[in-house]
Design a protein around this motif. Structure first.
Motif, PDB file in Angstrom:
ATOM      1  N   TRP A 110     122.720  72.396 -79.693  1.00  0.00           N
ATOM      2  CA  TRP A 110     122.785  70.935 -79.736  1.00  0.00           C
ATOM      3  C   TRP A 110     123.997  70.418 -78.939  1.00  0.00           C
ATOM      4  O   TRP A 110     123.865  69.500 -78.119  1.00  0.00           O
ATOM      5  CB  TRP A 110     122.859  70.487 -81.189  1.00  0.00           C
ATOM      6  CG  TRP A 110     123.103  69.003 -81.355  1.00  0.00           C
ATOM      7  CD1 TRP A 110     124.286  68.372 -81.523  1.00  0.00           C
ATOM      8  CD2 TRP A 110     122.105  67.979 -81.345  1.00  0.00           C
ATOM      9  NE1 TRP A 110     124.118  67.018 -81.626  1.00  0.00           N
ATOM     10  CE2 TRP A 110     122.783  66.740 -81.518  1.00  0.00           C
ATOM     11  CE3 TRP A 110     120.716  67.979 -81.202  1.00  0.00           C
ATOM     12  CZ2 TRP A 110     122.106  65.529 -81.553  1.00  0.00           C
ATOM     13  CZ3 TRP A 110     120.047  66.758 -81.248  1.00  0.00           C
ATOM     14  CH2 TRP A 110     120.721  65.561 -81.417  1.00  0.00           C
ATOM     15  N   THR A 111     125.153  71.009 -79.211  1.00  0.00           N
ATOM     16  CA  THR A 111     126.364  70.516 -78.532  1.00  0.00           C
ATOM     17  C   THR A 111     126.361  70.852 -77.043  1.00  0.00           C
ATOM     18  O   THR A 111     126.892  70.089 -76.225  1.00  0.00           O
ATOM     19  CB  THR A 111     127.628  71.115 -79.187  1.00  0.00           C
ATOM     20  OG1 THR A 111     127.535  72.549 -79.172  1.00  0.00           O
ATOM     21  CG2 THR A 111     127.779  70.634 -80.612  1.00  0.00           C
ATOM     22  N   ASN A 130     123.743  74.777 -83.807  1.00  0.00           N
ATOM     23  CA  ASN A 130     124.802  73.812 -83.512  1.00  0.00           C
ATOM     24  C   ASN A 130     125.283  73.938 -82.070  1.00  0.00           C
ATOM     25  O   ASN A 130     125.548  72.935 -81.386  1.00  0.00           O
ATOM     26  CB  ASN A 130     125.973  74.019 -84.472  1.00  0.00           C
ATOM     27  CG  ASN A 130     127.056  72.969 -84.313  1.00  0.00           C
ATOM     28  OD1 ASN A 130     126.880  71.805 -84.664  1.00  0.00           O
ATOM     29  ND2 ASN A 130     128.199  73.372 -83.771  1.00  0.00           N
ATOM     30  N   VAL A 181     123.678  70.979 -75.097  1.00  0.00           N
ATOM     31  CA  VAL A 181     122.766  70.047 -74.426  1.00  0.00           C
ATOM     32  C   VAL A 181     123.390  68.658 -74.325  1.00  0.00           C
ATOM     33  O   VAL A 181     123.276  67.984 -73.290  1.00  0.00           O
ATOM     34  CB  VAL A 181     121.423  69.977 -75.186  1.00  0.00           C
ATOM     35  CG1 VAL A 181     120.557  68.825 -74.661  1.00  0.00           C
ATOM     36  CG2 VAL A 181     120.675  71.294 -75.050  1.00  0.00           C
ATOM     37  N   HIS A 182     124.075  68.220 -75.393  1.00  0.00           N
ATOM     38  CA  HIS A 182     124.578  66.851 -75.420  1.00  0.00           C
ATOM     39  C   HIS A 182     126.013  66.713 -74.912  1.00  0.00           C
ATOM     40  O   HIS A 182     126.392  65.633 -74.428  1.00  0.00           O
ATOM     41  CB  HIS A 182     124.499  66.294 -76.842  1.00  0.00           C
ATOM     42  CG  HIS A 182     123.097  66.060 -77.317  1.00  0.00           C
ATOM     43  ND1 HIS A 182     122.314  67.066 -77.840  1.00  0.00           N
ATOM     44  CD2 HIS A 182     122.330  64.940 -77.325  1.00  0.00           C
ATOM     45  CE1 HIS A 182     121.134  66.581 -78.165  1.00  0.00           C
ATOM     46  NE2 HIS A 182     121.104  65.282 -77.852  1.00  0.00           N
ATOM     47  N   GLU A 183     126.806  67.779 -75.030  1.00  0.00           N
ATOM     48  CA  GLU A 183     128.200  67.664 -74.637  1.00  0.00           C
ATOM     49  C   GLU A 183     128.623  68.718 -73.615  1.00  0.00           C
ATOM     50  O   GLU A 183     129.728  68.650 -73.061  1.00  0.00           O
ATOM     51  CB  GLU A 183     129.107  67.767 -75.872  1.00  0.00           C
ATOM     52  CG  GLU A 183     128.819  66.701 -76.926  1.00  0.00           C
ATOM     53  CD  GLU A 183     129.692  66.873 -78.172  1.00  0.00           C
ATOM     54  OE1 GLU A 183     130.744  67.551 -78.067  1.00  0.00           O
ATOM     55  OE2 GLU A 183     129.318  66.357 -79.235  1.00  0.00           O
ATOM     56  N   GLY A 184     127.766  69.713 -73.422  1.00  0.00           N
ATOM     57  CA  GLY A 184     128.060  70.734 -72.437  1.00  0.00           C
ATOM     58  C   GLY A 184     129.215  71.644 -72.802  1.00  0.00           C
ATOM     59  O   GLY A 184     129.907  72.157 -71.901  1.00  0.00           O
ATOM     60  N   THR A 189     131.634  74.083 -79.537  1.00  0.00           N
ATOM     61  CA  THR A 189     132.505  73.391 -80.489  1.00  0.00           C
ATOM     62  C   THR A 189     133.047  74.356 -81.538  1.00  0.00           C
ATOM     63  O   THR A 189     132.544  75.474 -81.712  1.00  0.00           O
ATOM     64  CB  THR A 189     131.739  72.258 -81.201  1.00  0.00           C
ATOM     65  OG1 THR A 189     130.677  72.841 -81.976  1.00  0.00           O
ATOM     66  CG2 THR A 189     131.168  71.272 -80.202  1.00  0.00           C
TER      67      THR A 189
END
Length: 284
Positions: free
Chosen positions: A243-244, A240, A246-249, A252
């Motif tokens: 993923w976050t 997780n 790469v996509h949100e920097g 979470t």
């Protein structure tokens, strides 16, 4: 030869007992035979009296495991044989169990084949239990839930306090023997169609049998269950986060929660391992 006690838990099994008890008496005239009447409303006591068999009656049903414990406490034999009172087990197989027990084992279990399972659902569930127990213990477990077994009385009584009052006493006793390094053997048997109706109800007992899976682990080595679960939470947290990131920097809350869950599950397993060790400690 050691004195033999044969214990049969029974609840409203008079038709089966009427045939089974004379056969048992004929094949093992020297044995102490005890029927534990678990709150029966039929003529179980009368059948036992006519067959010259001791009957321990309960005023109400307390469960199959409770009947097993009561019978084990009352038995005077050095060897205990447990078999169902519904006619599924062949008295001739008792000698085969005893022969294997005399080869140095502390428990010998009659292992049913697929054709002896009570339906496809029960057969699949028992196959799963056997596989999991084999993985947990490192020893082949051919029939974890079989109620037909011979044990050394002194060894079996060590674990009476662990046995549940319900239907999972075979699971508990088997895992307890493995945990305590008491050798267990299996011999193949064929179980006949039971006389009368089963007392196991799928809807009522489904969750109970599902919990057997967790009991298998917690009775032997909890860490073998909790460490993989902890590792799974940790890997999910890492996935997780990747993923976050790469996509949100960013990191979470989801990743943090999963990593926290990994630590908590591991610590629960560690505490459970210590508790399990205390359960099997024998006072000097």
């Amino acid at each position: 030869m050691n004195h033999l006690s044969i214990i049969l838990p029974a609840k409203n099994e008079a038709p089966a007992l009427a045939t089974l008890l004379p056969r048992l008496r004929a094949t093992h005239p020297e044995a102490e035979i005890i029927v534990v009447d678990d709150g029966s409303t039929d003529d179980t006591r009368g059948i036992c009296a006519s067959s010259g068999v001791q009957c321990l009656s309960s005023p109400y049903s307390m469960g199959n495991g409770a009947a097993i414990k009561r019978g084990a406490r009352a038995a005077g034999g050095d060897i205990l044989v447990f078999m169902d009172g519904d006619g599924q087990h062949d008295p001739a197989d008792v000698a085969r169990l005893l022969d294997q027990l005399n080869r140095g084992y502390d428990m010998v279990v009659g292992a049913r084949d697929w054709g002896s399972q009570a339906g496809v659902g029960r057969g699949i569930a028992n196959t799963l239990y056997n596989w999991l127990a084999t993985k947990m213990t490192g020893h082949p477990v051919l029939d974890l839930t079989s109620g037909f077994r011979a044990v050394r009385a002194d060894k079996f009584r060590e674990f009476l306090h662990l046995l549940p009052n319900g239907f999972s006493y075979p699971t508990t006793s088997t895992m307890a023997f493995f945990r305590s390094a008491y050798p267990v053997a299996y011999i193949p048997i064929k179980a006949a169609q039971r006389v009368g109706k089963s007392h196991i109800k799928p809807l009522r007992d489904g969750l109970r049998f599902l919990l057997i899976i967790f009991k298998i682990a917690t009775l032997y080595s909890p860490l073998k269950l909790f460490v993989p679960a902890s590792g799974l939470f940790f890997l999910l947290g890492c996935a997780n986060y990747a993923w976050t990131f790469v996509h949100e920097g960013r990191l979470t809350n989801g990743s943090t929660l999963m990593w926290s869950a990994a630590v908590i599950v591991f610590l629960i397993g560690l505490v459970s391992e210590q508790i399990t060790g205390l359960m099997y400690r024998r006072d000097a």
